[in-house]
Design a protein around this motif. Structure first.
Motif, PDB file in Angstrom:
ATOM      1  N   ILE A 100      17.252   7.754  -3.186  1.00 15.36           N
ATOM      2  CA  ILE A 100      16.026   7.174  -3.735  1.00 15.36           C
ATOM      3  C   ILE A 100      16.142   6.998  -5.244  1.00 15.36           C
ATOM      4  N   VAL A 101      16.897   7.870  -5.905  1.00 14.97           N
ATOM      5  CA  VAL A 101      17.072   7.694  -7.347  1.00 14.97           C
ATOM      6  C   VAL A 101      17.897   6.433  -7.628  1.00 14.97           C
ATOM      7  N   THR A 102      18.938   6.225  -6.841  1.00 16.52           N
ATOM      8  CA  THR A 102      19.718   5.005  -7.058  1.00 16.52           C
ATOM      9  C   THR A 102      18.874   3.783  -6.741  1.00 16.52           C
ATOM     10  N   TYR A 128      -1.383   5.172  -1.981  1.00 12.21           N
ATOM     11  CA  TYR A 128       0.042   5.546  -1.938  1.00 12.21           C
ATOM     12  C   TYR A 128       0.213   6.830  -1.147  1.00 12.21           C
ATOM     13  N   GLY A 129      -0.670   7.788  -1.417  1.00 16.59           N
ATOM     14  CA  GLY A 129      -0.567   9.072  -0.754  1.00 16.59           C
ATOM     15  C   GLY A 129      -0.681   8.948   0.750  1.00 16.59           C
ATOM     16  N   LEU A 130      -1.656   8.149   1.208  1.00 24.96           N
ATOM     17  CA  LEU A 130      -1.848   7.989   2.655  1.00 24.96           C
ATOM     18  C   LEU A 130      -0.609   7.399   3.305  1.00 24.96           C
ATOM     19  N   ILE A 131      -0.032   6.392   2.642  1.00 22.90           N
ATOM     20  CA  ILE A 131       1.151   5.776   3.244  1.00 22.90           C
ATOM     21  C   ILE A 131       2.346   6.715   3.122  1.00 22.90           C
ATOM     22  N   ALA A 132       2.385   7.454   2.009  1.00 22.36           N
ATOM     23  CA  ALA A 132       3.515   8.363   1.795  1.00 22.36           C
ATOM     24  C   ALA A 132       3.599   9.414   2.885  1.00 22.36           C
ATOM     25  N   GLY A 180       5.355  -0.162   0.312  1.00 20.16           N
ATOM     26  CA  GLY A 180       6.214   0.788   1.006  1.00 20.16           C
ATOM     27  C   GLY A 180       7.145   1.493   0.047  1.00 20.16           C
ATOM     28  N   ILE A 181       7.779   0.725  -0.825  1.00 17.34           N
ATOM     29  CA  ILE A 181       8.717   1.333  -1.778  1.00 17.34           C
ATOM     30  C   ILE A 181       7.977   2.300  -2.691  1.00 17.34           C
ATOM     31  N   LYS A 182       6.778   1.893  -3.125  1.00 17.85           N
ATOM     32  CA  LYS A 182       6.012   2.765  -4.011  1.00 17.85           C
ATOM     33  C   LYS A 182       5.617   4.042  -3.282  1.00 17.85           C
ATOM     34  N   ALA A 183       5.160   3.890  -2.062  1.00 19.23           N
ATOM     35  CA  ALA A 183       4.719   5.066  -1.317  1.00 19.23           C
ATOM     36  C   ALA A 183       5.893   5.999  -1.070  1.00 19.23           C
TER      37      ALA A 183
END
Lengths: 379, 436, 297, 305
Positions: B214-216, D20-24, D236-239
């Motif tokens: 995830i860091v990369t 974000y939290g919910l999706i995370a 998705g990436i953010k979560a």
């Protein structure tokens, strides 16, 4: 043996390649024309508009007898708005499908590299939607556009902001995309000419594909701006407008033709949010007399010809007319013909200058009404 | 859903319960498909209303149900069971094959045939297929580079595209600001990418497994965002043009830059854009061959062995005196360098680049190439890169369904061959007089 | 504790203390390992044997104490080379700062091995998807020609270095009776072979002190006997000092010359097998538990 | 910065962070139990946005005008259908890969994500869709130009996500199902030996994760009013970043990571620059991981030697 050796795999790939190489020899009594744009990915809505518009045009032209007796056959090319795929598609359209001309590419960043390929092969290309000045500024003979340039509509907005709205503080927001940033910068340049660039209190980009611009809205509020100019598309303009209103900001909102689309009402969540927003655009395509028949036909078929649909329609018309007029499909000759003739299109009569830009791109201002429609403002 | 596995001896299948089971499963599949597809496929949003297209999910669900029914029945026939057995047996196989050198040598002549074929291809293929081949070669290069990081050293790098971008922008920016040509930019951009790999890698390489991933991924996004936002320097989303390659100062353009000479003028032949692509293809082929040799040799060198050992067991490596951070870093930098080289070729072949080409999907695609190829297998990477680049092009015939089909194929290929297309091979050592 | 300044013991542990959060895993552990001896570290489960091992081999950073390895040249502080946190005094003393920074960046477990301590693991840690011989080649990493250019160009010096490594590896495989397994994947070898291969691999690093963590765990009696022979031969013929943790009392008593007994993180007895076996504290610690079981078996 | 601007930015950050939290949660639970990054999870959230809009449209077309009923019915339906998606995806794309090399499910997840995205595009069209603004009420604090304005939906987002978070924590900590989940997470083989149907538990985790994403989908759709088939990717990436930031595998960590990410994005774009807010978010992640390698609430990894 269960691990296919490398040679065998290569053979399979080569065979598959060979098959498709041989599979696509065009019939002689049709003229193939490519329609290229983002058919997949985040910009696919515009690709759909291109395809629908061009398909309708091809249908209508074919029904009227085609081009010099030949029927038009459209070939779809998907670039997903990515330069890499754009050149791949361009090469494929030319080499595999042997297209005689191309309606295409939406994102300027796709049109620029792809048009190099078309120009290299001497094939005519008309883009219905790439407004970046660079598209026609590179001296490529066969590249045309059916839309305005970023540096034409930005100044109109700037004039309006300074002279009509008499804005004191202006916030400029763009979507960091070639088009959005292009018109935002053009607007700012004109402000500079009007000696009003010191009124710009905020100049920032938002990320395409996001829906939450609350932080930006609060920042606009903090900057004390009374006018917001947004360079971008309705997908972002809608939520931005809504969040401006939801945070209680009563600012003027201006944007370009990328936002002037009924879909912005859906994107914003209701007409109450877009009411009073100003947008610059060329004459609204769906309202001009020339387009009424086509608009009705398409609406009856269940597709609202919004956005760039009619531009794609007109692009194909221009190609067809030039082929009829010049009686050839050689790009250089078609280009010469187009630059010296006026073509009647669904968007009205169009003619081009030496660079391939439209001669008469008179932009005008539109304002949104409370019922979710927009009307042209009096000059 | 009840399990479909039955005892292998099914000569005398009692068809009645089998039939009932098949009907049950088909009904369940039908109901599930309808639940899933009903709203999404059957009710199409149109403004704030929906259009009723329920016949579509019904049709799909019916097809699925019939399919399920037939598959369940087929699984109970001896042929079906044998097929299932074979399929499962294949999936259980160990991943690695130890091959002696003499056995390896037997395949040498194939290599010659492939090289000859590859060298003659540009003169046979159309320009379109040539560009597809160039793309494929670039992905082969990327795959080889990432294979060092993921396949050999076992570091999951989801931001590999960053180095690809550094290479590509290295050429474009180098040409714009420093007036570098293709050949001078190639080593510089490669070194720059390796340097980036070093700078990014050093602080994070102590992390384990998926945290590193995830860091990369974050680094990949950071580089792309900076390229996109740093308008004054990189041109932002407007992109930047990259110079075409040169052959001893000869340019492959219709008209040469001031004072220059173009290829077709020098040889007094008519201009054909194909020349440029043939040249890029051949240069790329040379680099790929070189890279294959380098990677093959690296694997047998101490550092290569250390990479693989690190993938197998980091703790054991440390107990053997191997500095895991430096060894990881060397893999990371080596991979980054190869990525940079691929980037330079990409830029020169495209002639124009913008940050769109370096998004996360690209990273995912390169990881897919490495995984599908069979982690660590060079041949596998080459085959997978060819498959994953040629396949989408072949799928263009499917038009709208292209990416959808690509996704389906990706899932099914992983189920079919979770260990990749090619089993990695290990070299067996022979020592005269010592080997029994 | 007395130390002969001219012939110091190979390993000297003083005041080793290890805390995990609030738990005191080791408390003031001190012992030494004589050069050329076979020593054993025993104690009931959870006594802290493996923790001592992990401190010795650099996997844990001891909270307090010293571990000194006396090589022929100099004494090496095995804790310092792991890299220590900066102290206030470092910021006024540039030399100390540089030293600490160096070890912080480049220090670590691998340095301990390079100093001459090799180890095996309780649960065998082989490179499972590599062949047996490759396992041994990896272990020789530091002794090989690691020049990238030489390797890529396959220079004569590089090839010689690789040939030597291969021969050394085969030689060790023969010593451990694994020559037939040379080209098999380590993960596919029988368990007993895996144990031996791991010791062979440790030997390939050229250690002075070999730490074996329960080498006989999971072996049958015949294999255990063979192993104890092997360990003795390693000491006698290859001049390596051995420290082992073992539960098999038969093996420990028969093999080792010096035994350190740990219980609850403290040394409760220290001496030759006979002394230790009759030490009251040891009997108390083991009574009814392992001592009885081991005698019975 | 004035108090009202700061307060407004905090509200912005909180709402964004809650989502974000919910999706995370979906990412973190799946990662905790099967150790894989479920890249298709963002697209499951996207599906839930579509289902929400479709459901509302169907209800309104039947003339149901009781808003609370319509919302609850929509929420229930969306959760049901989205959960079915979670279950099916696990069944099709991940279960056959159990025991395969670590990276195989990752690739099939990416493939699944492409399938979902393009499947929705093919059936629903590519254009931006939306729902009408249903709850226009706003709360306003302050006077004149110094005010903070919050929509009721924003309040709902914070409240609902904290409630569902609490409910989920209770489920995991106190119920038998939760115990089975935790057991499976710690040691799948041992759990299986003790008679836990681990396959069923893994399916359940996918279902719970999808249901949480569905809640997020409903709230987001109500709040922003518009969505398209591509929203799953960015969110998705953010979560996922949020999940890692909080310590992957930890439920409160997911929520905390989401809130921190949301707040830092809002404050950074408010005080510094919007262009680089994502750069800041990712840099924050990298920094946190350098100093706390297992995230903020993740259990520190004890090296087992």
């Amino acid at each position: 043996m269960d691990h296919p050796s490398f040679p065998r795999c290569l053979l399979a790939v080569a065979l598959a390649g060979g098959l498709s190489l041989s599979g696509l020899a065009g019939a002689a009594d049709t003229i193939k024309i490519g329609v290229a744009g983002p058919m997949t990915g985040g910009y696919a809505a515009f690709g759909e508009q291109f395809w629908r518009g061009a398909s309708q045009a091809a249908e209508d032209i074919n029904a009227a007898g085609g081009i010099n007796g030949k029927q038009i056959e459209l070939v779809k090319g998907d670039d997903a708005c990515e330069p890499k795929q754009a050149t791949a598609v361009a090469n494929r359209l030319l080499d595999q499908d042997k297209v005689a001309a191309v309606v295409g590419h939406f994102c300027s960043s796709s049109t620029i590299p792809a048009s190099e390929v078309y120009a290299d092969a001497g094939v005519l290309v008309i883009t219905p939607g790439s407004t970046n000045p660079k598209v026609t500024e590179r001296g490529l003979v066969t590249v045309f556009r059916m839309c305005g340039r970023d540096d034409q509509q930005g100044p109109l907005a700037a004039d309006f902001i300074v002279k009509e709205l008499k804005a004191k503080k202006i916030a400029v927001v763009h979507d960091k995309d070639t088009y959005g940033q292009g018109i935002a910068d053009a607007m700012r340049d004109r402000l500079k000419e009007l000696k009003a660039d010191n009124r710009v209190v905020l100049y920032e980009g938002l990320t395409r594909g996001e829906k939450d611009f609350n932080a930006l809205v609060t920042k606009i509020k903090a900057s004390g701006a009374d006018t917001v100019y947004f360079g971008g598309l309705y997908n972002e303009a809608g939520p931005l407008l809504r969040q401006l209103r939801e945070q209680g900001l009563k600012v003027n909102f201006l944007s370009g033709d990328g936002s002037l689309d009924p879909a912005i009402v859906t994107a914003a969540g209701g007409p109450q949010f877009v009411e009073g927003a100003y947008m610059t655009s060329v004459r609204e395509a769906r309202n001009i007399p020339a387009s009424q028949a086509v608009v009705k036909k398409m609406k009856d078929a269940g597709f609202d010809p919004s956005g760039f649909t009619l531009y794609a329609y007109a692009s194909l018309q221009a190609i067809a007319d030039s082929m009829k007029g010049a009686k050839t499909s050689d790009g250089a000759k078609l280009a010469k013909w187009l630059k010296s003739h006026t073509v009647p299109t669904v968007l009205g009569p169009k003619s081009w200058d030496g660079k391939g830009d439209l001669k008469d791109t008179s932009f005008s201002l539109f304002v949104w009404e409370p019922d979710g429609t927009y009307k042209e403002m009096r000059k | 859903m009840p399990s479909t596995a039955a005892s292998p001896a099914t000569r005398g299948v009692r068809w009645n319960p089998v039939f009932r089971q098949a009907v049950l499963e088909a009904t369940a599949a039908f109901a599930l498909a309808l639940l899933l597809l009903g709203p999404i496929v059957g009710l199409v949003l149109d403004g704030y209303e929906v259009k009723n297209e329920l016949q579509r999910p019904l049709l799909i669900a019916a097809i699925i149900a019939v399919g399920r029914f037939l598959v369940t029945l087929a699984m109970h026939t001896p042929t079906g069971q044998a097929a299932l057995e074979r399929f499962n047996a294949r999936r259980r196989q160990p991943g690695i094959l130890v091959v002696s050198i003499s056995e390896n040598n037997r395949q040498r002549w194939w290599l010659l045939v492939i090289v000859a074929l590859a060298l003659s291809l540009p003169f046979l293929a159309s320009k379109y297929w040539l560009t597809v081949l160039i793309q494929a070669m670039i992905y082969v290069l990327l795959g080889l580079g990432l294979n060092i990081v993921v396949g050999l050293a076992g570091l999951l790098d989801l931001g590999y595209v960053a180095f690809y971008a550094v290479g590509a922008y290295g050429l474009a920016l180098g040409a714009q600001y420093l007036d570098l040509g293709f050949w001078s930019a190639l080593p510089l951009a490669a070194m720059l990418a390796a340097l980036f790999g070093g700078i990014l890698g050093f602080p994070v390489l102590r992390m384990h497994g998926d945290y590193l991933a995830i860091v990369t991924l974050g680094f990949g996004e950071i580089i792309r965002l900076v390229l996109n936002n740093w308008l004054e320097f990189t041109g932002g989303p407007n992109g930047i043009s990259a110079p075409p390659p040169q052959l001893f100062g000869l340019e492959f353009t219709r008209t040469a830059k001031d004072g220059g000479m173009s290829f077709h003028e020098y040889f007094q032949i008519s201009y054909d854009p194909l020349h440029r692509f043939i040249f890029i293809y051949l240069a790329l082929f040379l680099i790929v061959c070189l890279m294959v040799v380098v990677v093959t040799r690296l694997r047998d060198m101490p550092v290569g062995r250390a990479w693989e050992a690190l993938r197998e067991d980091e703790i054991a490596c440390r107990a053997l005196g191997i500095n895991h951070v430096l060894v990881k870093l060397s893999a990371f930098m080596m991979g980054a360098m190869v990525g940079g080289i691929a980037g330079v070729f990409f830029a020169t072949y495209q002639g124009f680049i913008n940050p769109m080409s370096f998004n996360f999907f690209e990273s995912a695609l390169i990881v897919a190439i490495v995984v599908l190829g069979g982690l660590g297998s060079t041949t596998g990477v080459i085959v997978a890169a060819l498959v994953l680049t040629v396949l989408p092009e072949l799928l263009r015939a499917f038009a709208d369904y292209r990416v959808f089909t690509f996704g389906v194929l990706m899932v099914s290929m992983m189920i079919w061959r979770p260990r990749g297309l090619i089993r990695p091979r290990r070299r067996a050592f022979e020592v005269k007089g010592l080997c029994p | 504790m007395t130390t002969d300044p001219i012939h110091p013991p190979l390993l000297e542990v003083t005041g080793l203390t290890m805390r995990f959060g609030g738990i005191l895993a080791l408390n003031d552990v001190s012992f030494e390992v004589k050069r050329g001896s076979i020593s054993a570290l025993i104690g009931p489960n959870g006594a802290g044997k493996t923790t001592v091992f992990n401190c010795l081999t650099g996997f844990y950073k001891a909270t307090e104490g010293q571990i000194a390895l006396h090589t022929s040249r100099a004494a090496i502080d095995l804790i310092n080379i792991l890299g220590q946190p900066f102290r206030a005094s470092d910021f006024v003393n540039p030399a100390a700062f540089a030293d600490r920074l160096y070890y912080k960046v480049f220090g670590g477990t691998h340095r301990v091995t390079r100093a001459g301590v090799a180890r095996t693991f309780q649960n065998v840690r082989l490179f499972k998807e590599m062949t047996a011989i490759e396992n041994l080649l990896v272990a020789q990493h530091l002794q090989l020609n690691r020049n990238l250019v030489a390797g890529l160009l396959q220079t004569a010096a590089y090839r010689q270095s690789e040939r030597d490594a291969l021969e050394r590896a085969y030689a060790w495989l023969k010593v451990f009776g694994l020559a037939e397994d040379a080209n098999r994947l380590a993960g596919e070898l029988p368990y007993g072979h895996q144990r031996r291969l791991e010791i062979a691999r440790a030997m390939c690093t050229g250690p002075r002190l070999l730490c074996l963590d329960e080498p006989a765990a999971g072996l049958n009696p015949r294999e255990t006997t063979e192993l104890s022979e092997l360990i003795r031969r390693l000491r006698d013929e290859h001049g390596v000092t051995i420290l082992l943790i073992e539960h098999d009392m038969g093996l420990v008593m028969g093999l080792s010359e010096h035994i350190v007994v740990l219980d609850y993180g403290e040394v409760i007895a220290d001496g030759d097998p006979r002394t230790v076996a009759h030490h009251p504290a040891v009997l108390a610690a083991y009574l009814g538990t392992e001592a009885v079981n081991d005698d019975a078996s | 910065m004035d108090w009202h601007i700061l307060a407004q930015q905090l509200v912005n950050g909180l709402t964004l962070g809650s989502i974000y939290g919910l999706i995370a949660i979906g990412y973190t639970m799946v990662y905790g139990i099967v150790g894989m990054i479920n890249f298709a999870h963002g697209d499951v959230y996207m599906i839930s946005a579509y289902v929400t809009a479709i459901c509302l449209a169907v209800l309104f077309s039947f003339g149901i005008d009781s808003l609370p009923f319509a919302l609850l019915a929509t929420l229930a339906t969306t959760m049901l259908i989205t959960a079915a998606y979670g279950w099916t995806i696990e069944r099709i794309a991940y279960r056959p890969l159990r025991g395969a090399p670590r990276l195989a499910p990752l690739i099939s997840a990416i493939g699944m994500s492409l399938v979902l995205q393009n499947g929705v595009q093919l059936s629903q069209g590519a254009k931006t869709q939306g729902v009408p603004s249903l709850i226009p009420a706003t709360l306003r604090f302050g006077e004149g130009n110094d005010f903070v304005q919050i929509t009721l939906v924003q309040c709902m987002i914070v409240v609902v996500s904290l409630t569902s978070m609490a409910a989920l924590t209770w489920l995991i900590q106190r119920t038998s199902l939760g115990r089975q989940c935790r057991a499976t997470q710690q040691d799948r083989r041992m759990a299986a030996i003790l008679g836990i149907d681990t396959d069923r538990i893994i399916s359940t985790v996918f279902v719970i994760g999808a249901a949480m994403a569905a809640i997020a989908g409903v709230l987001v759709t109500l709040n922003y009013g518009s969505f398209d088939f591509y929203i799953g990717f960015v969110t998705g990436i953010k979560a996922f970043t949020a999940a890692v930031l909080g310590g992957i595998g930890s439920l409160p960590g997911a929520m905390l990571g989401g809130l921190i990410l949301g707040l830092s994005e809002a404050l950074f774009s408010g005080m510094v620059n919007t262009d680089y807010k994502d750069v800041f978010a990712f840099s924050l992640l990298v920094l946190v991981l350098i100093f706390r390698p297992t995230g903020l609430l993740g259990k520190p990894e004890v090296e087992k030697v």
